[in-house]
Scaffold this active site. Structure first.
Site, PDB file in Angstrom:
ATOM      1  CG  HIS A  78      46.720  40.343  44.031  1.00  0.00           C
ATOM      2  ND1 HIS A  78      46.261  39.602  42.958  1.00  0.00           N
ATOM      3  CD2 HIS A  78      46.171  41.574  43.893  1.00  0.00           C
ATOM      4  CE1 HIS A  78      45.474  40.363  42.214  1.00  0.00           C
ATOM      5  NE2 HIS A  78      45.408  41.562  42.754  1.00  0.00           N
ATOM      6  CG  HIS A 235      40.452  42.639  43.804  1.00  0.00           C
ATOM      7  ND1 HIS A 235      41.230  41.558  44.149  1.00  0.00           N
ATOM      8  CD2 HIS A 235      41.180  43.362  42.910  1.00  0.00           C
ATOM      9  CE1 HIS A 235      42.371  41.608  43.488  1.00  0.00           C
ATOM     10  NE2 HIS A 235      42.361  42.697  42.728  1.00  0.00           N
ATOM     11  CG  ASP A 239      44.235  45.659  43.757  1.00  0.00           C
ATOM     12  OD1 ASP A 239      44.831  44.574  43.923  1.00  0.00           O
ATOM     13  OD2 ASP A 239      43.576  45.919  42.722  1.00  0.00           O
ATOM     14  CG  HIS A 262      47.433  49.348  41.071  1.00  0.00           C
ATOM     15  ND1 HIS A 262      47.292  48.607  42.213  1.00  0.00           N
ATOM     16  CD2 HIS A 262      46.914  48.592  40.060  1.00  0.00           C
ATOM     17  CE1 HIS A 262      46.715  47.449  41.918  1.00  0.00           C
ATOM     18  NE2 HIS A 262      46.469  47.425  40.618  1.00  0.00           N
TER      19      HIS A 262
END
Length: 306
Positions: A78, A235, A239, A262
């Protein structure tokens, strides 16, 4: 041009997974320094960790980086998104623990504090990684891809069947202050069963409804509900921007993610850097700079991060 902070920014918060209080300071850094993290609680080992794709050592529940001495910093995505979305090139981050504070689960507080401190142009052109050919990684039904484009775009799609999230998709061109207006306030989210599983493993000790959007079947547990109807996919885009910032500079190209996280985004960067001719380092002129994240911010954008 490259940019850094006009002055130091100080923040206090809680680590999402450790539950520990964290003091963090964002310091101006010199030309070509890039983004780096320093652990002030480490004395006997090298406490300095560079924020790059090849220092990532874990992507299970967040993005974690480490140096050769095994010193780690986790949940950096973030903060990295805030740096990338505002066009910051050089920052030295100091913190007194192993995890960046989660704040409200989005990048809003980071963006607000950075904008309050101000940015300053440095006497060197920004270094941009231009995507020259398509690179793709897959894992089951999930995949992520980089392809050539005239600006930096993020195109993301998620599917959580049997929950109120359902199918969400969003595509954004990240120039002209888009990050601040469209993504910065979008919080991390999780399903109730995932929260319970993490608690059973001693994780997410700092998580609560103040820093995460919790989904329980066809309902949101948070009384206020989502900040945007498609907050979850936004969101995931936040990321992705933070994880892609580990390229070491802005990307000029299109990122496409379907059910990606991720791990896949880091795998994508590793493959791109390992593929001859996939990425071309260029120095940004004024025309190119105007097509990168961080360009075109205006006063109306700032209301989004108050």
């Amino acid at each position: 041009m490259q940019h850094t902070l006009k002055r130091t920014v100080s923040l206090i918060g809680t680590g999402l997974h450790s539950g520990r209080a964290v003091r963090m300071a964002l310091h101006p850094a010199g030309v070509d320094a890039g983004i780096s993290f320093s652990r002030t609680d480490i004395r006997q080992r090298n406490a300095h960790v560079r924020a790059l794709w090849n220092t990532v050592n874990d992507t299970g529940l967040c993005t974690r980086i480490a140096n050769e001495d095994g010193v780690e910093v986790s949940t950096i995505e973030h903060l990295m998104a805030a740096f990338a979305g505002l066009g910051l090139s050089n920052v030295r981050v100091e913190l007194d623990g192993p995890e960046v504070p989660i704040m409200d689960g989005s990048a809003r507080r980071f963006v607000a504090e950075i904008l309050a401190a101000g940015l300053v142009a440095q006497q060197a052109p920004a270094r941009v990684m231009q995507v020259m050919q398509t690179v793709r990684v897959e894992q089951g039904s999930a995949w992520a891809e980089l392809s050539p484009a005239e600006s930096f775009e993020i195109d993301f799609e998620i599917e959580f069947s049997g929950t109120i999230i359902g199918h969400q998709a969003r595509k954004l061109d990240m120039q002209n202050g888009t990050f601040v207006r469209e993504l910065a306030d979008c919080r991390t989210f999780c399903r109730r069963q995932d929260v319970d599983a993490m608690h059973a493993r001693g994780l997410a000790r700092g998580g609560n409804h103040d820093n995460a959007l919790v989904i329980n079947g066809m309902e949101y547990e948070n009384p206020e509900g989502p900040r945007r109807l498609d907050e979850c996919v936004r969101h995931k885009m936040l990321d992705a921007l933070g994880d892609l910032a580990l390229a070491g500079g802005p990307l000029l190209g299109r990122y496409r993610g379907v059910r990606a996280g991720h791990g896949l985004t880091n795998q994508l960067l590793r493959r791109a850097f390992a593929t001859p001719g996939a990425l071309l380092p260029v120095l940004a002129d004024a025309n190119l700079q105007a097509r990168l994240p961080g360009s075109g911010l205006n006063r109306a954008d700032l209301a989004r991060v108050g």
